[in-house]
Motif scaffolding. Structure first.
Motif, short mmCIF file in Angstrom:
data_model
loop_
_atom_site.label_atom_id
_atom_site.label_comp_id
_atom_site.label_asym_id
_atom_site.label_seq_id
_atom_site.Cartn_x
_atom_site.Cartn_y
_atom_site.Cartn_z
N UNK A 46 5.00 8.73 1.93
CA UNK A 46 4.93 9.48 0.60
C UNK A 46 5.64 8.93 -0.34
N UNK A 47 6.88 8.68 -0.15
CA UNK A 47 8.25 8.07 -1.08
C UNK A 47 7.84 6.55 -1.15
N UNK A 48 7.19 6.03 -0.33
CA UNK A 48 7.09 4.76 -0.54
C UNK A 48 5.66 4.17 -1.52
N UNK A 49 5.02 5.41 -1.70
CA UNK A 49 3.93 5.29 -2.58
C UNK A 49 4.06 5.84 -4.06
N UNK A 50 5.16 6.59 -4.17
CA UNK A 50 5.54 7.14 -5.54
C UNK A 50 5.93 5.94 -6.33
N UNK A 51 5.73 6.39 -7.84
CA UNK A 51 5.95 5.54 -8.72
C UNK A 51 7.11 5.83 -9.43
N UNK A 92 9.16 0.07 -1.61
CA UNK A 92 7.97 0.55 -2.26
C UNK A 92 6.76 -0.17 -1.54
N UNK A 93 5.72 0.49 -1.30
CA UNK A 93 4.65 -0.05 -0.85
C UNK A 93 3.29 0.63 -1.65
N UNK A 94 3.03 0.12 -2.53
CA UNK A 94 1.97 0.85 -3.45
C UNK A 94 0.49 0.52 -2.69
N UNK A 95 -0.36 1.30 -2.78
CA UNK A 95 -1.85 1.23 -2.06
C UNK A 95 -2.56 0.62 -3.07
N UNK A 348 -7.60 8.27 -5.60
CA UNK A 348 -8.49 8.20 -6.82
C UNK A 348 -7.54 8.83 -7.96
N UNK A 349 -6.60 9.70 -7.62
CA UNK A 349 -5.59 9.98 -8.86
C UNK A 349 -5.00 8.74 -9.26
N UNK A 350 -4.84 7.61 -8.64
CA UNK A 350 -4.22 6.56 -8.94
C UNK A 350 -5.17 5.60 -9.88
#
Length: 468
Positions: A46-51, A92-95, A348-350
Motif C-alpha cells: 500500500x505504501x509503495x503505491x501511495x502518491x 515507490x512502486x507506482x502501478x 480505476x481510481x488512479x
C-alpha cells in the motif's frame, strides 16, 4: 472485516530504508525488532503505491490507530509523523493505470481455494457422527443451534481481533481471542442443550463442534489456517474409509474427537506463541483489558451478519445438501474475487479522470466479479450434484435460490470489507423470509435482497473516499 489491512498476514519481512532520527524515542521491543519496520513491512504494498504520505495517514486513521497508541508503540507524535516515516522507508512502486493496483497482502487463487476447502472439510464430522445422531432433523437440531450461536459470536470476535491487528497490536488480538473463544464454546453448547436437553450425544457433539469453531477462528485470524489441514486428516480419512467399509461405533466418535483436540491444541499454541514474546512479564495485560472493552458495540453488526449468513447457509443445507457444500467451497473463489475487486477499483481510481467515470468503472468491476462468482458457484453446484450420493438431476428452483443467496452473501461480504456492515446484516435477515413462503415465491426475497445490495455497492463504493 472492515479494511483490506486486516486481510494481510502481519508476517511480511520488514524493510529498513530510513536512518534512525537522532533523539526520536523508540519503544523497546522484547523481540529486538523496530515496530515501525514491522509496520512498514506489513503495509509495504500500500505504501509503495501511495502518491503522498497523507494517503498512508488516512489508512492508519481509518483502522483506528490513535495518537496515544502511535506514541506508545511507534515513538511518533501522531499519524502524520508516522506516515511520513513509513513513506520514506518504502521504495515507490507506482502501478501502471491499466494494471490492478496491488492491495495489501493480495492472496493467490490457490490459497483462497485452500481456505474454501478448509471451510468444507469439517462437514465430514457430521457424516461420521450420523450413526450416533439418530433422529433425522430432530437429532441435528442441537448442532444447527450450536452452529448459529458459534457463527454469530465468532464473527464478532474475529472483528474485535482483526481490529487489534489493524492497529498493529498482535498481542492485543491474541488476548481478545484467548478471552473470547471459550465464551463462544459455552454459548454454542448452551444453545444445543436448550434445543434438545435430553439428546446427550447430540449435545456432546455440538460441544465438540463449538470447540472446533473457536479454534478455527483463532487460527484464521492469526494467519495459521493451513495448520487446520493436518488437524482435519482424521475426519477426511475416516469419512473415506466409512464410505468403503463399515467402521466400529467407537471410531465414529474418536475420529472427530481427534480432529477437535488437534485443532484446539494448535489454536492454544498459536495464541501462546504470540503472547510469550510480546509480553513475557504479563504486566501489560491489565492495562490493555480496558482498551479491549471499548468499542464492543462496533462488533455487534458483524455478529448479526454472521447470524444471518449462517442461517442462510443452513437453510440451503436442509433443503439441498449438495448446494450447501458448493456454497461453502465457493468461499474460496469468493474471497479471491473480493481482493480482485478492490485491486481493480484502486487501479480505476488512479486511471479515472472524473467521479462519474470512476463510478461506472466500479459498476463494471462489480458486474465482472459477480459473473465470475456465479460461474464458479454453478460449476461447484454441478460437481456436487454429480458426486453426491443420490444427488439426482438439477432442479431449477433450488439452484436459482442458491445462486441468489450466494449473490447476497458475496455482496454482503464486499460491503463488510469496506466497513459497511449494518445494511448487509439487515439484507441477510430479510433474505430469511423465504422460509415462511411457499413455492416459487421464495425466490423473490433473495432476488430483492441481492438487488438492494448491488445498488448499495454501486452507491457506497462508487465514492472515491471509500477507497482511501
Amino acid at each position: 472485516m472492515s479494511g483490506s489491512l486486516w486481510l494481510r498476514d502481519p508476517g511480511t519481512a520488514a524493510r529498513d530504508t530510513l536512518p534512525r532520527t537522532p533523539g526520536r524515542h523508540r519503544p523497546s521491543d522484547p523481540t529486538g525488532t523496530d515496530p515501525v519496520d514491522e509496520l512498514a513491512g506489513r503495509l509495504e504494498d500500500f505504501v509503495a503505491a501511495a502518491v503522498h504520505p497523507d494517503e498512508v495517514a488516512a489508512l492508519l486513521e481509518s483502522d483506528g490507530l490513535t495518537d496515544e497508541q502511535i506514541r506508545r508503540r511507534y515513538g511518533h507524535e501522531d499519524s502524520f509523523s508516522l506516515a511520513e516515516d513509513l513513506y520514506a522507508r518504502v521504495e515507490r512502486r507506482f502501478p501502471r493505470p491499466e494494471d490492478p493496483a496491488p492491495g495489501p497482502g493480495s492472496p493467490t487463487l490457490l490459497g483462497c481455494l485452500l481456505r474454501g476447502l478448509l471451510f468444507t472439510l469439517p462437514g465430514l464430522g457430521h457424516v461420521l457422527a450420523a450413526p450416533v445422531l439418530a433422529g433425522g432433523r430432530t437429532g441435528y437440531a442441537p448442532l444447527l443451534a450450536a452452529a448459529l450461536a458459534g457463527w454469530t459470536w465468532n464473527q464478532a470476535l474475529a472483528h474485535r481481533a482483526y481490529t487489534r491487528l489493524g492497529q498493529g497490536d498482535r498481542a492485543a488480538a491474541a488476548r481478545a481471542l484467548l478471552r473470547g473463544a471459550p465464551v463462544g464454546v459455552v454459548l454454542g453448547t448452551a444453545a444445543a442443550a436448550a434445543v434438545a436437553p435430553a439428546h446427550a450425544p447430540a449435545v456432546l457433539f455440538a460441544a465438540g463442534q463449538s470447540i472446533y469453531l473457536a479454534a478455527a477462528t483463532v487460527l484464521l485470524v492469526l494467519g495459521r489456517e493451513r495448520a487446520l489441514l493436518p488437524a482435519l486428516l482424521p475426519l477426511a480419512g475416516g469419512a473415506l474409509f466409512a464410505a468403503l467399509h463399515p467402521m466400529p461405533a467407537w471410531a465414529h466418535l474418536v475420529l472427530p474427537l481427534a480432529s477437535v483436540t488437534a485443532a484446539a491444541g494448535l489454536a492454544a499454541g498459536a495464541v501462546a506463541g504470540v503472547l510469550r514474546p510480546a509480553d513475557p512479564s504479563g504486566r501489560g495485560v491489565r492495562g490493555s483489558r480496558r482498551a479491549e472493552l471499548r468499542g464492543l458495540g462496533d462488533s455487534v453488526p458483524y455478529g448479526l451478519f454472521g447470524l444471518g449468513s449462517g442461517a442462510l447457509v443452513l437453510h440451503v443445507a436442509l433443503d439441498s445438501p449438495p448446494f450447501a457444500v458448493a456454497l461453502t467451497l465457493g468461499t474460496g473463489p469468493a474471497e479471491w474475487l473480493l481482493y480482485r475487486f478492490r485491486a481493480e477499483a484502486l487501479a480505476r481510481l488512479r486511471a479515472s479522470t472524473s467521479p462519474r467515470g470512476f463510478r461506472l468503472s466500479v459498476a463494471a468491476a462489480l458486474v465482472r466479479s459477480l459473473a465470475g462468482y456465479a460461474g464458479a458457484l454453478l460449476t461447484l453446484m454441478a460437481a456436487a450434484l454429480l458426486l453426491w450420493p443420490g444427488g439426482g438431476g438439477p432442479d431449477a428452483a433450488p439452484a436459482a435460490g442458491a445462486l441468489l443467496l450466494g449473490a447476497v452473501l458475496w455482496t454482503g461480504l464486499l460491503l463488510q470489507a469496506f466497513g459497511a456492515v449494518l445494511s448487509p446484516a439487515v439484507c441477510c435477515a430479510a433474505a430469511l423470509v423465504p422460509l415462511l413462503l411457499p413455492g416459487s415465491e421464495r425466490l423473490f426475497v433473495p432476488a430483492a435482497a441481492s438487488a438492494v445490495l448491488v445498488l448499495l455497492v454501486c452507491a457506497q463504493l462508487g465514492r472515491i473516499t471509500a477507497h482511501r
